[in-house]
Design a protein around this motif. Structure first.
Motif, short mmCIF file in Angstrom:
data_model
loop_
_atom_site.label_atom_id
_atom_site.label_comp_id
_atom_site.label_asym_id
_atom_site.label_seq_id
_atom_site.Cartn_x
_atom_site.Cartn_y
_atom_site.Cartn_z
N TYR A 60 9.97 -5.14 6.68
CA TYR A 60 9.99 -6.20 5.68
C TYR A 60 10.94 -5.76 4.57
CZ TYR A 60 5.58 -7.62 7.88
OH TYR A 60 4.62 -8.00 8.77
N TYR A 61 11.59 -6.74 3.92
CA TYR A 61 12.54 -6.45 2.86
C TYR A 61 12.36 -7.41 1.69
CZ TYR A 61 14.92 -3.78 6.48
OH TYR A 61 15.22 -2.88 7.47
N ALA A 62 12.66 -6.89 0.51
CA ALA A 62 12.77 -7.77 -0.64
C ALA A 62 13.99 -8.67 -0.47
CB ALA A 62 12.90 -6.94 -1.92
N ASP A 63 13.92 -9.87 -1.00
CA ASP A 63 15.03 -10.81 -0.86
C ASP A 63 16.32 -10.23 -1.45
OD1 ASP A 63 13.07 -13.84 -1.39
OD2 ASP A 63 13.45 -12.65 0.40
N ALA A 98 6.53 5.67 -0.27
CA ALA A 98 5.08 5.73 -0.40
C ALA A 98 4.45 5.50 0.97
CB ALA A 98 4.60 4.69 -1.39
N ALA A 99 3.27 6.07 1.16
CA ALA A 99 2.60 5.99 2.46
C ALA A 99 1.20 5.42 2.30
CB ALA A 99 2.52 7.38 3.10
N VAL A 100 0.81 4.68 3.32
CA VAL A 100 -0.55 4.12 3.36
C VAL A 100 -0.97 4.04 4.82
CG1 VAL A 100 0.27 1.73 3.40
CG2 VAL A 100 -2.05 2.25 2.58
N GLY A 101 -2.27 4.17 5.08
CA GLY A 101 -2.78 4.05 6.44
C GLY A 101 -2.74 2.60 6.88
N LYS A 102 -3.89 1.97 6.84
CA LYS A 102 -3.97 0.58 7.25
C LYS A 102 -3.51 -0.32 6.11
CE LYS A 102 -7.35 -0.61 9.86
NZ LYS A 102 -8.69 -0.97 10.39
N VAL A 103 -2.73 -1.32 6.44
CA VAL A 103 -2.25 -2.25 5.41
C VAL A 103 -2.08 -3.63 6.03
CG1 VAL A 103 0.19 -1.71 5.83
CG2 VAL A 103 -0.52 -2.63 3.62
N TYR A 104 -2.39 -4.64 5.26
CA TYR A 104 -2.22 -6.01 5.69
C TYR A 104 -0.93 -6.56 5.11
CZ TYR A 104 -7.08 -5.44 6.99
OH TYR A 104 -8.24 -4.98 7.54
N SER A 105 -0.33 -7.49 5.80
CA SER A 105 1.00 -8.00 5.42
C SER A 105 1.04 -8.49 3.98
CB SER A 105 1.43 -9.12 6.37
OG SER A 105 1.54 -8.64 7.68
N GLY A 106 -0.06 -9.08 3.53
CA GLY A 106 -0.05 -9.64 2.19
C GLY A 106 -0.05 -8.61 1.08
N SER A 107 -0.42 -7.37 1.39
CA SER A 107 -0.57 -6.37 0.35
C SER A 107 0.50 -5.28 0.38
CB SER A 107 -1.95 -5.72 0.44
OG SER A 107 -2.11 -5.10 1.68
N LEU A 108 1.41 -5.31 1.32
CA LEU A 108 2.38 -4.23 1.44
C LEU A 108 3.40 -4.23 0.31
CD1 LEU A 108 5.33 -5.33 2.70
CD2 LEU A 108 3.86 -5.77 4.65
N TYR A 109 3.47 -5.31 -0.46
CA TYR A 109 4.45 -5.41 -1.53
C TYR A 109 3.96 -4.79 -2.84
CZ TYR A 109 6.13 -8.93 1.73
OH TYR A 109 6.56 -9.59 2.87
N SER A 110 2.70 -4.42 -2.92
CA SER A 110 2.10 -3.94 -4.16
C SER A 110 2.06 -2.42 -4.21
CB SER A 110 0.68 -4.48 -4.31
OG SER A 110 0.03 -3.88 -5.40
N THR A 111 2.40 -1.85 -5.37
CA THR A 111 2.32 -0.40 -5.52
C THR A 111 0.88 0.10 -5.40
OG1 THR A 111 2.16 -0.64 -7.92
CG2 THR A 111 4.36 -0.30 -7.01
N ARG A 112 -0.07 -0.74 -5.73
CA ARG A 112 -1.48 -0.32 -5.72
C ARG A 112 -2.00 -0.10 -4.31
NH1 ARG A 112 -3.85 -5.01 -9.41
NH2 ARG A 112 -2.29 -6.13 -8.19
N THR A 113 -1.29 -0.60 -3.32
CA THR A 113 -1.73 -0.47 -1.93
C THR A 113 -1.58 0.94 -1.41
OG1 THR A 113 -1.22 -2.77 -1.43
CG2 THR A 113 -1.15 -1.24 0.42
N TYR A 114 -0.63 1.69 -1.93
CA TYR A 114 -0.20 2.95 -1.34
C TYR A 114 -0.98 4.14 -1.88
CZ TYR A 114 3.44 0.07 0.58
OH TYR A 114 4.10 -0.91 1.27
#
Length: 127
Positions: A60-63, A98-114
């Motif tokens: 996924y990429y930022a526009d 940044a790394a995270v285990g399980k992630v949903y598509s809607g939350s991968l854009y947030s720094t708080r997810t990682y």
């Protein structure tokens, strides 16, 4: 726990290219999804790119970077790369992985997810 270290930043002229790396230690990156973010002086840390570690490495990429940046991985080297082409002065920032285990598509854009972050590498694009 996984430790991340970015490298490859530097100074480049507008229109040029640069590749930054995110090397992992402590654990294999095979269990983690990786995001790239950047932070310019006085601004918030923004999403740049993302690659899943499974399912063929969906990206996924930022526009703002779509078509210019490419995220990829090297399983053997436990490393993720961000290839940046056609760089613009507005791409100037500190780049973080940044790394995270399980992630949903809607939350991968947030720094708080990682869960884990590298120390960042400076990318400066001159006009």
């Amino acid at each position: 726990q996984v430790q991340l270290r970015e490298s490859g930043g530097g100074l480049v002229q507008a229109g040029g290219s640069l590749r930054v790396s995110c090397a992992a230690s402590g654990r294999t990156l095979m269990s983690y999804n990786i995001g790239w973010f950047r932070q310019a002086p006085g601004k918030e840390r923004d999403f740049v790119a993302f690659i899943r570690w499974s399912g063929g490495g969906i990206t996924y990429y930022a526009d703002s970077v779509k078509g210019r940046f490419t995220v990829s991985r090297d399983n053997a080297k436990n490393t993720v790369y961000l290839q940046m082409n056609s760089l613009k002065p507005e791409d100037t920032a500190v780049y973080y992985c940044a790394a995270v285990g399980k992630v949903y598509s809607g939350s991968l854009y947030s720094t708080r997810t990682y869960d884990y972050w590298g120390q960042g590498t400076q990318v400066t694009v001159s006009s």
